[in-house]
Design an enzyme around this catalytic site. Structure first.
Site, PDB file in Angstrom:
ATOM      1  N   ASP A 339      64.842  35.014  70.687  1.00  0.00           N
ATOM      2  CA  ASP A 339      64.238  34.914  72.002  1.00  0.00           C
ATOM      3  C   ASP A 339      63.901  33.446  72.243  1.00  0.00           C
ATOM      4  OD1 ASP A 339      63.093  35.878  74.399  1.00  0.00           O
ATOM      5  OD2 ASP A 339      61.111  35.864  73.488  1.00  0.00           O
ATOM      6  N   ASP A 658      59.000  38.351  70.659  1.00  0.00           N
ATOM      7  CA  ASP A 658      57.553  38.521  70.699  1.00  0.00           C
ATOM      8  C   ASP A 658      57.108  39.550  71.735  1.00  0.00           C
ATOM      9  OD1 ASP A 658      58.189  37.129  72.963  1.00  0.00           O
ATOM     10  OD2 ASP A 658      56.821  35.460  72.613  1.00  0.00           O
ATOM     11  N   ASP A 662      61.557  43.171  73.304  1.00  0.00           N
ATOM     12  CA  ASP A 662      62.378  42.849  72.142  1.00  0.00           C
ATOM     13  C   ASP A 662      62.358  43.953  71.083  1.00  0.00           C
ATOM     14  OD1 ASP A 662      63.024  40.255  73.113  1.00  0.00           O
ATOM     15  OD2 ASP A 662      61.059  39.542  72.467  1.00  0.00           O
TER      16      ASP A 662
END
Length: 919
Positions: A339, A658, A662
């Site tokens: 990410d 986070d 996800d």
């Protein structure tokens, strides 16, 4: 239509409420501006169920317990325990059975990631909601919300369900946990295209997100499991964890070993019976002794303890491992999907460039700490010498609601933002430029609204002059300007084409562009309205803002690439921003392979958006997935598809993140890595590894640690198997040749026990090999032991087994009794294995070096323990009766020690030949 006129049960919900006007959505869900009646709400609640996420159905406890024993290595443990019970060694039977139970207990404790991830998501949901019932506002439990309810939200509230916005004033919502975007999303009642992704549905408020600013009302369109966050829960529950590379290789190895032991035992019995006439009881006893010697019953415990020690070491390096196998899996990772926000970047917006009519200024420093400066052509730009810069920083710093607070004990060098990230970046810009806001006073304010996309203040300067200061979206501000600030700080005619080109240029760098404008206000003014800033402003300049990369992450990415690991960015952010950050971090390299390519062509081959991915079939995605470096505007489903597509090529994938968006992909990946500071509880529970410092560089260190642990595991297995091989070979050869057994089964148990207690675990503490992060990732499908290592195992088994048989028959020829000869043979096994332990300290490098005596104290503790235990075996009277041993003299110790040194040197010669072949 009134609330009482609406149907009791809503019509079939439209799948795209964001694409419909508010009144049309109200009609679809059977509601109105004044909401539902209490009776309607009760009826609908009975129809659709409570607004909560149901816990997933759990596997029965007895099935979970049994599943922990469904492993070939555990089968080997249990068979070994039975064999030891047959030979009457109840102490060892208990120990082996305890190891199997402990392994099962560890598995049960570590199990249940998916259930905990779902609990983490459920904890994100709002507890209460402000809802309009019977025409009046009331507070109700969020569980009682139903489609058609009209809900009110304001700054600080957590959105209780998926809402279609009906009204909104300056409404901005932090959706980072859902979309990954670092900047709060502006919300508007205007409909958006039906094909808009989650991050672009500006007319929707999603359950579990947090209102950053403003107020609004919305009608509930989805509740419980049909909300966006509910869909994510469903994705997590449907994802099945994959086997780790270690579990696959050990499973295959265990099956082959079990078959080999069985075949060899049968061959031994047949030959002993047919060719040598052994009696059946003798053959059964020999077969049991052979199996006990051959089965590496310490292997599962060795693997578990080695991994557990690795977990402790990784925790010291800020990577907390939640599942033991993940330690090893990290070492075989070939692709890291990361990410962007908060992982590769700091999640702290920072002004990067300032553009005025006369100059382009660079801004150094990252984050909200005012460390850095504003420079022009490499030299600090001082405000008294640059009036244009002073004008711009005044607007950006004073037309601002954020505060930068200094807290020496806090994070980020003690500087903390109070307010929105973008405004914090502009506030810090003023501090870096040296602007002192003392003496300035805000008189009136036009707050930022999504419809206008600007903020304006009426501000009094220290001399009492009044100014209108405006900042906002560059197109909206530019439309209100008729002049611009020149290099000397004075107004001059507006060059609109120039500014349009500058806006495009800064935006193409992946920076968020904000414009600043100002105007003089009439003395004595006390009020400011939107119509006061509709025209006649003076454009001061532009500021480019970015969420900056973590410097240590840039270095870590380079190290990963050197180690043969591909890093890919998967983000909910826009493609331009994502591509710019990826280039800056070295993820995207537009090098020789794209020489002469246009920017558009380079971007097209390097970036894939969620919309483009949506249009692809699974086969089409698999065809391009390895070539794409950046995935932008992605949804949770997209992330799972990307990870699955990479895994279809045999890639071992680590996924970092986070946000709750996800969590499904983290569950799908071979290794899920969550951020410990900024990560949601759902993400942490879905992950195998949690980073205590939210730092991508920690992932690189964890990969290095994983490789070290796998090396040590391989060293331990490489040491353990020849020790078993030598023992079993002694019994096998004796039976095949019709000789008397040089070792009793109980003596085999002794040597197995003492080496398992002492030597086997010493190699788990070995340091990393020098070239560990310059190797390509190992093949996840490859066996834990290569053909060369198998040849080494066979060689060492023959060397130690041959030396053991040699000393036994030499002693017998010298007239020594059976007990003394067997004790000498057992001592030979012990010293031969100790010598071989030093061979195993370095997999392929030479061990004939002073370094083999340094760097691992556990080796010396293990050696001392082994010698002490063997001395007890040789000289303690009670051991003589238990194990059939007898005292031996210095001559026997000298012979066994000499042969152990010969074994060490011959193994080193074999390693040297292997190195020569590789060269």
């Amino acid at each position: 239509m009134t609330a009482s006129d609406t149907p009791l049960v809503p019509a079939t919900a439209d799948p795209t409420p964001w694409a419909l006007p508010p009144q049309a959505v109200l009609a679809v869900v059977g509601s109105s501006d004044v909401g539902l009646t209490a009776e309607q709400a009760r009826t609908r609640l009975a129809e659709v169920g409570p607004n909560r996420l149901a816990p997933a159905a759990r596997t029965p406890w007895w099935r979970r317990v049994l599943s922990q024993f469904d492993d070939v290595l555990i089968y080997i443990l249990l068979v070994s325990a039975v064999l030891k019970a047959i030979v009457g060694d109840w102490i060892d039977f208990t120990v082996i059975l305890a190891v199997a139970v402990i392994n099962a207990a560890i598995g049960l404790i570590q199990e249940g990631r998916a259930e905990k991830a779902l609990d983490g998501i459920r904890g994100m949901l709002s507890v209460h909601a402000q809802v309009r019932r019977d025409g009046a506002w009331a507070q109700v439990d969020a569980d009682d919300l139903v489609p058609g309810d009209v809900v009110r939200v304001r700054s600080g509230d957590r959105v209780p369900a998926d809402l279609r916005l009906l009204t909104g004033v300056n409404l901005r919502v932090d959706e980072s946990a859902l979309t990954g975007e670092s900047v709060p999303a502006s919300k508007s009642v205007d409909a958006v295209p039906a094909e808009a992704g989650v991050g672009d549905r500006s007319s929707m408020l999603f359950s579990g997100t947090l209102v950053s600013a403003g107020t609004g009302t919305g009608v509930v369109v989805e509740t419980g499991e049909t909300t966006e966050i509910g869909r994510i829960q469903t994705l997590i529950s449907e994802v099945h964890s994959l086997e780790t590379p270690l579990s696959r290789t050990l499973d295959a190895f265990g099956k082959k070993l079990a078959v080999l032991i069985l075949v060899m035992a049968v061959v031994m019995v047949v030959i002993g019976r047919v060719f040598h006439g052994f009696e059946t009881p003798e053959l059964v006893s020999a077969a049991i002794g052979f199996a006990v010697a051959a089965v590496p019953e310490g292997l599962p415990a060795l693997v578990t303890i080695t991994l557990a020690l690795g977990v402790q070491q990784m925790a010291r390096r800020r990577a907390i491992t939640r599942r033991l196998p993940a330690v090893e899996t990290l070492g075989s990772v070939t692709t890291i999907c990361s990410d962007k926000t908060g992982t590769l970047t700091r999640n702290e917006m920072t002004a990067r460039t300032v553009r005025t009519a006369g100059h382009e200024y660079a801004v150094t420093g990252i984050g909200y700490a005012p460390d850095g400066d504003v420079s022009l052509d490499g030299s600090p730009a001082l405000l008294p010498e640059h009036p244009d810069l002073r004008r711009l920083t005044e607007v950006m710093m004073l037309c601002n609601d954020a505060r930068i607070v200094h807290e020496p004990a806090g994070e980020g060098d003690g500087w903390r933002l109070v307010g929105e990230p973008t405004e914090g970046a502009l506030r810090t810009l003023g501090l870096k430029a040296g602007l002192d806001p003392a003496g300035w006073r805000s008189v009136a304010l036009v707050p930022f609204e999504s419809e206008n996309k600007y903020m304006a203040t009426l501000t009094e300067d220290p001399e009492g002059g009044l100014h209108v200061l405006v900042k906002g979206a560059p197109d909206r501000v530019l439309d209100r300007c008729s002049a611009q600030t020149g290099p000397d700080g004075r107004p001059e005619p507006l060059d609109r084409d120039f500014w349009s080109a500058q806006i495009d240029e800064i935006g193409a760098q992946g920076l968020r562009v904000l414009a600043a404008a100002r105007a003089s206000a009439a003395p004595g003014s006390t009020d400011l309205a939107p119509e006061n800033v509709d025209a006649g402003l003076e454009l001061v300049g532009l500021v480019g803002i970015v969420d900056p990369p973590r410097p240590e992450a840039v270095e870590a990415i380079a190290q990963c690439q050197d180690a043969g690991i591909t890093v890919k960015m998967i983000t909910g952010d826009h493609s331009g921003t994502a591509l710019a950050i990826a280039r800056e971090m070295g993820i995207v390299r537009d090098g020789a392979g794209q020489a002469g390519a246009t920017e558009h062509t380079a971007a097209a081959t390097k970036v894939l958006t969620g919309a483009e991915l949506e249009a692809m079939s699974t086969e089409e995605l698999r065809a391009v997935v390895e070539d794409v470096d950046v995935y932008a505007r992605t949804s949770p489903e997209h992330k799972i598809r990307i990870v699955s597509a990479l895994q279809s090529h045999g890639q071992v994938v680590a996924m970092t993140g986070d946000g709750v968006n996800d969590a499904p992909a983290l569950t799908q990946a071979d290794v899920g890595v969550a951020m410990g500071i900024k990560g949601t509880e759902a993400t942490k529970e879905a992950a195998e590894v949690v980073l205590a410092d939210d730092n991508f560089a920690t992932i690189e260190r964890a990969v290095e640690e994983g490789r070290r642990i796998y090396d040590n595991l391989r060293k331990s297995v490489l040491f353990l198997l020849p020790t078993n091989g030598a023992q079993s070979l002694v019994i096998l050869v004796a039976v095949l040749l019709g000789w008397a057994l040089p070792l009793q089964p109980v003596q085999v148990l002794w040597i197995n026990m003492v080496t398992a207690v002492t030597l086997s675990l010493a190699l788990a503490n070995e340091r990393a090999e020098p070239d560990i992060m310059s190797r390509a990732p190992r093949d996840a499908k490859a066996s834990i032991l290569t053909a060369a290592y198998l040849r080494r195992i066979l060689l060492v088994s023959v060397l130690i087994g041959g030396a053991t048989m040699a000393v036994y028959f030499i002693e017998r020829d010298q007239g020594m009794g059976v007990a003394e000869a067997q004790t000498t043979a057992v001592t030979m096994l012990a010293l031969g294995q100790l010598a071989y332990l030093f061979n195993c300290r370095f997999l392929d490098r030479s061990s004939i070096t002073p370094a083999v005596l340094q760097g691992n104290r556990a080796i010396w503790y293990s050696a001392g323990s082994l010698l002490a235990l063997q001395a007890v075996f040789v000289y303690a009277p009670f051991m003589h009766s238990w194990f059939g041993s007898a005292p031996i003299g210095p001559r026997e110790w000298g012979i066994t020690l000499l042969l152990a040194i010969v074994v060490f040197l011959l193994v080193e010669a074999a390693k040297a030949l292997g190195r020569a072949r590789q060269r």
